[in-house]
Design an enzyme around this catalytic site. Structure first.
Site, PDB file in Angstrom:
ATOM      1  N   GLU A   1      17.947  32.481  21.946  1.00  0.00           N
ATOM      2  CA  GLU A   1      16.906  32.576  22.227  1.00  0.00           C
ATOM      3  C   GLU A   1      17.222  31.090  24.210  1.00  0.00           C
ATOM      4  OE1 GLU A   1      16.135  34.045  18.388  1.00  0.00           O
ATOM      5  OE2 GLU A   1      17.430  32.643  19.753  1.00  0.00           O
TER       6      GLU A   1
ATOM      7  N   GLU B   1      18.067  36.185  12.173  1.00  0.00           N
ATOM      8  CA  GLU B   1      17.357  35.132  11.605  1.00  0.00           C
ATOM      9  C   GLU B   1      17.157  35.758  10.379  1.00  0.00           C
ATOM     10  OE1 GLU B   1      15.877  32.031  14.300  1.00  0.00           O
ATOM     11  OE2 GLU B   1      15.045  33.579  14.847  1.00  0.00           O
TER      12      GLU B   1
END
Length: 213
Positions: free
Chosen positions: A137, A117
């Site tokens: 995730e 990210e």
């Protein structure tokens, strides 16, 4: 500030932020704070034209190891702790994304989770052909909460973003380049050379035109 989790170096109009917290090179709280300081410093330095974000060692950018620092080992965070960490990371990555100077992310062997990210927010990403990338995730009962659900969709399109986010699948550098997740994948021994070539090219461009663009 005297950083501990990063090396911050400036030379030849390039500021380099090198994650320097082995063995994981993860996004700890200290790392996030120091990176924010370095980004702000580079942004305000009129001698700096380009910022490069990389990791030391083999250059792999791990995710949010910050969670292991708060609460117990099972990441039992309170809602307020989750909020504060997420807000800080969002602010940092947004400052990278909106900086009026180009930011190059480098992942010699890949990036995962929050480390990936971080790269989503960069203007350019250079990696090796065999680098490994994933947003895992969902395998941890989490979401890509530092902007990945938004930036990834814009980078690779709705369908591919869903595949990466909802399955946690891992892809290599060649596929990452093909789908637009990164700019270029080269043999690992050529990554540094490719980054320097891009820095030189960018330094020949007009800074005011960058900011308006």
């Amino acid at each position: 500030m005297k950083p501990n989790s990063i090396r911050y170096e400036k030379s030849q109009n390039v500021a380099r932020i090198v994650k320097n917290n082995p063995p994981q090179y993860g996004m700890t709280k200290e790392m996030l704070v120091e990176m924010k300081w370095a980004i702000e410093d580079a942004g305000q330095d009129s001698d700096i034209s380009v910022i490069v974000i990389s990791a030391d060692g083999d250059g792999f950018q791990l995710g949010a190891t910050v969670f292991g620092e708060i609460g117990d080992k099972d990441w039992n965070l309170s809602p307020l702790e989750w909020r504060d960490i997420s807000k800080f990371a969002h602010t940092l990555f947004r400052s990278i994304e909106t900086l009026e100077k180009p930011v190059i992310g480098v992942a010699k062997t890949g990036a995962v989770g929050g480390g990936l990210e971080n790269l989503h927010a960069c203007d350019f990403v250079i990696a090796s052909e065999n680098a490994k990338f994933s947003q895992p995730e969902v395998n941890l009962g989490l979401i890509a909460g530092w902007g990945g659900t938004q930036r990834l969709t814009r980078l690779v399109g709705w369908r591919k973003a869903k595949e990466l986010l909802l399955t946690g699948v891992e892809i290599d550098g060649k596929e990452a380049e093909a789908i637009g997740l990164i700019n270029k994948a080269v043999p690992i021994e050529l990554v540094d050379e490719e980054v320097e070539k891009l820095c030189d090219r960018l330094k020949s461009c007009a800074p005011v035109a960058w900011s308006y663009t």
